[in-house]
Design a protein around this motif. Structure first.
Motif, PDB file in Angstrom:
ATOM      1  N   ASP A  50       5.496   5.039   8.718  1.00 17.67           N
ATOM      2  CA  ASP A  50       5.377   4.270   7.489  1.00 17.67           C
ATOM      3  C   ASP A  50       6.705   4.352   6.739  1.00 17.67           C
ATOM      4  N   THR A  51       6.938   3.383   5.871  1.00 17.04           N
ATOM      5  CA  THR A  51       8.130   3.392   5.026  1.00 17.04           C
ATOM      6  C   THR A  51       7.707   3.736   3.602  1.00 17.04           C
ATOM      7  N   LEU A  52       8.394   4.702   3.011  1.00 18.56           N
ATOM      8  CA  LEU A  52       8.126   5.124   1.637  1.00 18.56           C
ATOM      9  C   LEU A  52       9.302   4.689   0.765  1.00 18.56           C
ATOM     10  N   TYR A  53       8.998   3.991  -0.341  1.00 22.19           N
ATOM     11  CA  TYR A  53      10.035   3.505  -1.244  1.00 22.19           C
ATOM     12  C   TYR A  53       9.961   4.242  -2.580  1.00 22.19           C
ATOM     13  N   ARG A  54      11.132   4.664  -3.067  1.00 21.59           N
ATOM     14  CA  ARG A  54      11.219   5.305  -4.373  1.00 21.59           C
ATOM     15  C   ARG A  54      11.671   4.266  -5.396  1.00 21.59           C
ATOM     16  N   ASN A  55      10.931   4.170  -6.491  1.00 24.72           N
ATOM     17  CA  ASN A  55      11.220   3.191  -7.533  1.00 24.72           C
ATOM     18  C   ASN A  55      11.474   3.911  -8.861  1.00 24.72           C
ATOM     19  N   TYR A  65       6.374   5.753  -6.428  1.00 23.59           N
ATOM     20  CA  TYR A  65       6.568   5.503  -5.001  1.00 23.59           C
ATOM     21  C   TYR A  65       5.573   4.466  -4.512  1.00 23.59           C
ATOM     22  N   THR A  66       5.950   3.740  -3.493  1.00 28.80           N
ATOM     23  CA  THR A  66       5.047   2.825  -2.810  1.00 28.80           C
ATOM     24  C   THR A  66       5.215   3.020  -1.309  1.00 28.80           C
ATOM     25  N   ILE A  67       4.152   2.739  -0.565  1.00 33.01           N
ATOM     26  CA  ILE A  67       4.171   2.918   0.887  1.00 33.01           C
ATOM     27  C   ILE A  67       3.950   1.576   1.563  1.00 33.01           C
ATOM     28  N   GLU A  68       4.619   1.387   2.684  1.00 33.47           N
ATOM     29  CA  GLU A  68       4.454   0.174   3.483  1.00 33.47           C
ATOM     30  C   GLU A  68       4.277   0.584   4.940  1.00 33.47           C
ATOM     31  N   ALA A  69       3.157   0.202   5.528  1.00 36.03           N
ATOM     32  CA  ALA A  69       2.902   0.536   6.933  1.00 36.03           C
ATOM     33  C   ALA A  69       3.829  -0.276   7.836  1.00 36.03           C
ATOM     34  N   GLN A 303       2.598   8.679  -7.057  1.00 41.37           N
ATOM     35  CA  GLN A 303       1.900   7.618  -6.335  1.00 41.37           C
ATOM     36  C   GLN A 303       0.467   8.079  -6.160  1.00 41.37           C
ATOM     37  N   PRO A 304      -0.511   7.337  -6.645  1.00 44.70           N
ATOM     38  CA  PRO A 304      -1.907   7.738  -6.487  1.00 44.70           C
ATOM     39  C   PRO A 304      -2.334   7.683  -5.021  1.00 44.70           C
ATOM     40  N   ASP A 305      -3.467   8.300  -4.726  1.00 48.60           N
ATOM     41  CA  ASP A 305      -3.983   8.328  -3.362  1.00 48.60           C
ATOM     42  C   ASP A 305      -4.046   6.910  -2.791  1.00 48.60           C
ATOM     43  N   THR A 306      -3.399   6.715  -1.655  1.00 47.42           N
ATOM     44  CA  THR A 306      -3.343   5.411  -0.995  1.00 47.42           C
ATOM     45  C   THR A 306      -3.961   5.539   0.388  1.00 47.42           C
ATOM     46  N   TYR A 307      -5.018   4.802   0.636  1.00 44.18           N
ATOM     47  CA  TYR A 307      -5.756   4.890   1.904  1.00 44.18           C
ATOM     48  C   TYR A 307      -4.867   4.448   3.053  1.00 44.18           C
ATOM     49  N   ILE A 308      -4.830   5.263   4.138  1.00 45.68           N
ATOM     50  CA  ILE A 308      -4.001   4.889   5.291  1.00 45.68           C
ATOM     51  C   ILE A 308      -4.790   4.775   6.588  1.00 45.68           C
TER      52      ILE A 308
END
Length: 319
Positions: A50-55, A65-69, A303-308
């Protein structure tokens, strides 16, 4: 003078870094057993990227943070196969750690330490044995691992006596077993638990800048261990930060407490050593779920819990 491996690991990115590639590995317990097309038995685990982005908010300076699969067709998902098992179980991988140039994972059923090569190849490097390594012919239940100086420290959950040892691996895979029962007890004391209570550890990091151990227990309970109650009522959100010798331990609440969710792995983000990325997992009967979240060591959720996925992820590393 050459920097120790733990500092090199943290300094492979700098404070300008805004993008990370994450590797995440699953522990699918009984569901890991498969039969191949040729009829051979094997045990499988999923490795995903996954790609993790810092904002950073330009007005407030607030970090998020946001995550992109990464899609499977772009190499974001791979199947790992193991042909080594104990009592018909294997490939129950509980952690991922970069040790030099090698990405290592740890089977909490067999005690196997494997190097992951070319995304889907497992190369066995060591078998860790339970307790001191001398008591019985049983694999070490590896649950957490971190670098400290130039050594790899591998630990277990600490609930039972045999799981209160750690393994120290050098770069040549020489192994030393150390009794950590007093340190596990000090962490339990810091959580102010009764004698009958328990703590289950699956996530820990040595912080080379703070010179502190950071433990994020998956389960904490003031009641005796009961498997059914443990699944639904013992999830934890309290972080432990301990001095090198564990003589001083402080606690920190991270986000909202959810009794079904517990931390199965986390890593300090290189370049931003006050910030971390972690995994939470749910395991209730046949129901498994995993979430990714980010937080800092001041107690803020970034970043809150993000379902993966509908499976149990137990290891995360930053590539």
């Amino acid at each position: 003078m050459k920097k120790p491996a733990d500092l090199i690991r943290q300094e492979r990115y700098n404070s300008a870094t805004t993008e990370y590639t994450l590797a995440i590995i699953t522990d699918e317990d009984h569901a890991s057993k498969v039969e191949l097309d040729n009829g051979q038995k094997a045990w499988t685990s999923k490795l995903r990227y996954d790609t993790l982005y810092r904002n950073v908010d330009k007005e407030t300076g607030k970090v998020s943070y946001t995550i992109e699969a990464i899609p499977a067709e772009r190499g974001g998902e791979h199947q790992l196969l193991s042909f080594i098992a104990e009592n018909d179980r294997g490939a129950e991988f509980s952690e991922l750690v970069k040790f030099g140039e090698r990405l290592l994972t740890f089977d909490d059923r067999t005690g196997l330490v494997c190097e992951v090569r070319n995304h889907n190849q497992l190369v066995p490097r060591h078998i860790l044995m339970s307790g001191s390594g001398d008591e019985k012919f049983k694999g070490f239940k590896s649950e957490w691992a971190t670098l400290k100086n130039d050594q790899l420290i591998v630990g277990s959950h600490g609930r039972k006596r045999a799981h209160q040892w750690i393994k120290i691996l050098d770069h040549d895979y020489k192994i030393t077993s150390i009794d950590w029962s007093s340190r596990y007890q000090l962490m339990k004391d810091a959580l102010q638990l009764s004698e009958q209570g328990y703590v289950i550890h699956e996530a820990a990091e040595w912080h080379p800048y703070l010179q502190e151990w950071i433990f994020f227990p998956r389960k904490v309970s003031d009641l005796p261990y009961d498997p059914a109650r443990d699944e639904t009522q013992s999830g934890n959100n309290i972080l432990l930060l301990a001095s090198e010798d564990f003589s001083h331990i402080r606690t920190l609440s991270i986000g909202k407490h959810d009794p079904e969710r517990g931390i199965s792995s986390f890593k300090i983000l290189p370049g931003h050593p006050n910030e971390c990325v972690g995994l939470k997992s749910i395991e209730i009967g046949n129901r498994t779920e995993s979430y990714l979240f980010c937080f800092n060591l001041d107690g803020e959720v970034l970043q809150p819990d993000t379902y993966i996925g509908p499976y149990k992820c137990e290891g995360i590393e930053i590539l």
